[in-house]
Design a protein around this motif. Structure first.
Motif, short mmCIF file in Angstrom:
data_model
loop_
_atom_site.label_atom_id
_atom_site.label_comp_id
_atom_site.label_asym_id
_atom_site.label_seq_id
_atom_site.Cartn_x
_atom_site.Cartn_y
_atom_site.Cartn_z
N LEU A 1 0.82 -1.21 0.00
CA LEU A 1 0.00 0.00 0.00
C LEU A 1 0.85 1.27 0.00
O LEU A 1 0.41 2.32 -0.47
CB LEU A 1 -0.93 0.00 1.22
CG LEU A 1 -2.09 -0.99 1.16
CD1 LEU A 1 -2.75 -1.12 2.52
CD2 LEU A 1 -3.11 -0.58 0.10
N LEU A 2 2.07 1.17 0.51
CA LEU A 2 2.96 2.33 0.54
C LEU A 2 3.79 2.49 -0.73
O LEU A 2 4.49 3.49 -0.88
CB LEU A 2 3.92 2.22 1.74
CG LEU A 2 3.29 2.34 3.14
CD1 LEU A 2 4.34 2.03 4.20
CD2 LEU A 2 2.71 3.73 3.34
N MET A 3 3.70 1.52 -1.64
CA MET A 3 4.61 1.54 -2.79
C MET A 3 4.33 2.69 -3.75
O MET A 3 5.19 3.09 -4.52
CB MET A 3 4.54 0.22 -3.55
CG MET A 3 3.27 -0.02 -4.31
SD MET A 3 3.32 -1.64 -5.13
CE MET A 3 1.73 -1.63 -5.94
N PHE A 4 3.14 3.24 -3.71
CA PHE A 4 2.82 4.34 -4.63
C PHE A 4 3.50 5.63 -4.21
O PHE A 4 3.73 6.51 -5.04
CB PHE A 4 1.30 4.57 -4.67
CG PHE A 4 0.51 3.31 -4.82
CD1 PHE A 4 0.65 2.51 -5.94
CD2 PHE A 4 -0.36 2.90 -3.83
CE1 PHE A 4 -0.06 1.33 -6.08
CE2 PHE A 4 -1.09 1.73 -3.96
CZ PHE A 4 -0.94 0.94 -5.08
N HIS A 5 3.83 5.75 -2.91
CA HIS A 5 4.33 7.03 -2.40
C HIS A 5 5.68 6.95 -1.71
O HIS A 5 6.37 7.96 -1.61
CB HIS A 5 3.32 7.60 -1.39
CG HIS A 5 1.98 7.87 -1.97
ND1 HIS A 5 0.94 6.96 -1.89
CD2 HIS A 5 1.50 8.92 -2.67
CE1 HIS A 5 -0.12 7.46 -2.50
NE2 HIS A 5 0.18 8.64 -2.99
N TRP A 6 6.09 5.78 -1.23
CA TRP A 6 7.32 5.74 -0.46
C TRP A 6 8.16 4.50 -0.75
O TRP A 6 9.26 4.60 -1.26
CB TRP A 6 7.01 5.84 1.04
CG TRP A 6 8.22 5.79 1.90
CD1 TRP A 6 9.40 6.48 1.71
CD2 TRP A 6 8.41 4.99 3.06
NE1 TRP A 6 10.30 6.17 2.69
CE2 TRP A 6 9.73 5.26 3.55
CE3 TRP A 6 7.61 4.10 3.77
CZ2 TRP A 6 10.24 4.65 4.68
CZ3 TRP A 6 8.12 3.50 4.90
CH2 TRP A 6 9.42 3.77 5.36
N THR A 7 7.69 3.31 -0.40
CA THR A 7 8.48 2.12 -0.64
C THR A 7 8.55 1.85 -2.14
O THR A 7 7.80 2.41 -2.92
CB THR A 7 7.87 0.90 0.07
OG1 THR A 7 6.56 0.68 -0.44
CG2 THR A 7 7.81 1.10 1.55
N GLY A 8 9.45 0.97 -2.53
CA GLY A 8 9.59 0.66 -3.94
C GLY A 8 10.14 -0.73 -4.15
O GLY A 8 10.64 -1.38 -3.23
#
Length: 654
Positions: A398-405
């Protein structure tokens, strides 16, 4: 009037603040986000909500585009029986993991008969007055052209070098060209067939070589097919402006563009997820059975593309049932009719899958092998509590769009958010706006897109055995259509609102044009500069090795006298062969076997050449001892910094 101006200013300022906040997150280390970003985001959301409250017309927008409802038409039992019979024949004729002519004909007839049995909409017809090209059509064509440019521009060179997955794919394509018409390809842990037949058709129709570029041309085409589906999806959710903006975001978004250029099966997932979801949303809007049939048709086709697409089997029912439950469909005859039509739509996938179902019955372990190695202990023990791993994986997804990758270099910018800062900010504001839209309009249909997008994160998040592979750019790409439709809502609200503002609409469209140029620039840099440099540094340069060999051949060196000394985690020799036009190029010597190989090579007359890994000191010593008159040359990488190649030249009289 003053209130409208204040609302527009607050709307604009909220967007700028959200972009600034996302820029802080994007620049923060992957270990811990910049806490200032959350404060700025909170201010942006407060301003945005204030703007919506001051001017509720922001949420009025346009009517979502959906085909008119058709009268309830009973099924045609004869066609349904014919479909079942042809499906059975296609199933029986698909044994041994092979497509056969009779089975393929029965397969096509089964699908056609099923659609004929349940179709309830008028067939498309050419307008009597002919097609009229309007300004809106030209804008759509312009966006389509932009998407084609992003996918095909300099495709040969980006990416230039490829990896072993491409070699495996080319061997599968060669099998098709040689008449091995498999339903499921067992090589490399098992792969669905669509890409291989597409590449084989490209070679047959256009005379292209058995080369990584042929794979790229096909996957870029699948990436282009995503765009009209995004228009249908956005228009069904938010109206005409929503469709245009969703299509535009899909045209330029690096998350959509990069995987379609790589030459692997990645774009099959978001493209067919978008088509099936678009028809589901249209069906929820119109109640037409034909739309649900379209949903099932694309569901079945997508299951021949890329294995994470299997999540759509759960995503589509979850999305439908959520909306159906909120509407209390069980209380009305219309609700039960729509439920029956949805079930018929899901069943449409069965005749499409008739050959695949035969393979699953015969070889379930092969079909599910890749999945089971990720969710079970088939390949590696699960280290920890599976529920905790799954929850943590979902959080990171869920965080991959804005922070994690994603840390894998092949189809993304490693360890960077999936979205650029502007698109990431639009996603946050669009999520808030979507809930405002649903509350104000009492319209639960957007929840279907949200639910489908969430479910399609699981093909990445369910990786319990290898949690470092999550979040995955490519396995989570089934959520891409939902993400883009949410991100498109805010600019769609902006242009629709200013479109009713008379002479002042040019101000709003001017700001929208600035947003368009900014997104084009940001994503062009992400794709053609940042990703290109990162990919080049990580990938092995087999093309340089092949160029050295071609130079040796051109100078009169015998092809049998040039050797690649294989070393752990270095070139796949099949890729050297690909660049030389022969996937079976045979002149590879494993570094441990080189002392015995040199003894044979010395008996062969003529000049010789060896390609040696920079860290392979043992091979360098063996060659220098065997050929005292030989000399070394260092070949650096041609296109970026990275690992070069030691080239050992042996004169003809050694």
């Amino acid at each position: 009037m003053a209130r409208r101006i204040a609302s527009a200013l607050a709307f604009s300022l909220a967007g700028l603040l959200a972009v600034f906040a996302q820029g802080l997150l994007d620049a923060s280390p992957r270990e811990a986000p910049d806490p200032r970003a959350f404060g700025v985001y909170a201010g942006a959301l407060a301003l945005f909500l204030w703007a919506l409250r001051q001017e509720p017309a922001w949420l009025e927008g346009e009517r979502p585009i959906a085909p008119s409802a058709s009268p309830s038409i009973p099924g045609r039992p004869l066609w349904a029986v014919l479909s079942l019979g042809f499906s059975a024949l296609a199933f029986l004729e698909s044994g041994g993991n092979r497509f056969r002519l009779l089975g393929v004909i029965a397969w096509g007839l089964a699908v056609a008969a099923w659609l004929a049995a349940w179709w309830d909409a008028p067939l498309p017809r050419w307008p009597r007055e002919g097609w009229r090209v309007r300004g809106w059509h030209l804008v759509l064509l312009l966006v389509l052209g932009l998407g084609i440019s992003f996918r095909y521009w300099d495709l040969w060179n980006l990416p230039l070098d490829v990896n072993s997955d491409h070699a495996e794919k080319l061997l599968d394509v060669r099998d098709v060209l040689n008449g091995e018409y498999r339903i499921f390809f067992p090589r490399n842990t098992g792969r669905e067939a669509f890409q291989f037949y597409l590449a084989a058709a490209t070679i047959r129709l256009f005379g292209m070589p058995l080369h990584k570029f042929t794979l790229q041309v096909g996957t870029a085409f699948i990436g282009v097919l995503l765009l009209p589906a995004l228009y249908l999806l956005g228009a069904a959710l938010w109206g005409r402006h929503g469709g245009l903006w969703t299509m535009f975001l899909g045209a330029v978004a690096s998350w959509a563009v990069i995987p379609s250029r790589v030459g692997l099966r990645y774009p099959f997932l978001p493209t067919f997820a978008a088509w099936s979801l678009a028809f589901l949303i249209r069906g929820l809007r119109s109640g037409r059975r034909a739309d649900f049939l379209g949903m099932g048709l694309f569901l079945g086709i997508g299951l021949y593309g890329y294995s994470p697409f299997r999540g759509m089997i759960a995503a589509l029912p979850a999305a439908f049932l959520l909306v159906w439950g909120i509407r209390r469909g069980w209380r009305t005859a219309e609700g039960w009719r729509q439920m029956r039509d949805f079930i018929l739509g899901m069943l449409t996938a069965l005749p499409v899958l008739a050959p695949m179902l035969r393979f699953i019955v015969e070889s379930p372990e092969m079909f599910f092998y890749r999945l089971m190695t990720r969710v079970s202990t088939w390949e590696k023990p699960i280290e920890g509590n599976p529920l905790w791993i799954l929850a943590n994986n979902l959080r990171r997804a869920l965080l991959m769009f804005h922070w994690t990758g994603d840390e894998v270099y092949v189809a993304t910018i490693p360890l960077r958010p999936m979205l650029d800062p502007v698109m990431g900010a639009l996603l946050v504001l669009g999520g808030v706006a979507a809930f405002g839209w649903m509350i104000r309009r009492r319209d639960p249909v957007p929840l279907a897109a949200l639910a489908a997008g969430f479910v399609m994160l699981f093909p990445s998040a369910y990786n319990l055995s290898f949690p470092r592979e999550n979040p995955s750019t490519v396995r989570a790409a089934g959520a891409l259509p939902s993400v883009l439709t949410l991100a498109a809502l805010v600019p769609a609200m902006w242009t629709a609102w200013w479109g009713r503002a008379g002479a002042r609409r040019w101000l709003g469209w001017g700001i929208a044009g600035l947003l368009v140029l900014t997104l084009i620039r940001l994503n062009a840099v992400r794709v053609f500069e940042t990703y290109a440099q990162s990919y080049c540094r990580h990938v092995l340069n087999a093309s340089d090795a092949a160029e050295i060999l071609r130079g040796f051949y051109a100078g009169g060196g015998p092809p049998t006298n040039a050797f690649y000394v294989a070393y752990p985690y270095w070139f796949d020799s099949r890729l050297i062969g690909m660049w030389l036009g022969d996937l079976d190029w045979p002149y590879t010597v494993w570094y441990e076997d080189l002392p015995h190989g040199v003894a044979r090579h010395r008996r062969v007359p003529g000049p010789k050449l060896y390609l040696v890994h920079p860290e392979d000191e043992a091979t360098r010593a063996v060659l220098q001892a065997a050929y005292p008159r030989g000399w070394w040359a260092w070949r650096p990488r041609s296109h970026c910094d990275g690992l070069g190649i030691w080239v050992f030249h042996v004169p003809p009289d050694s």
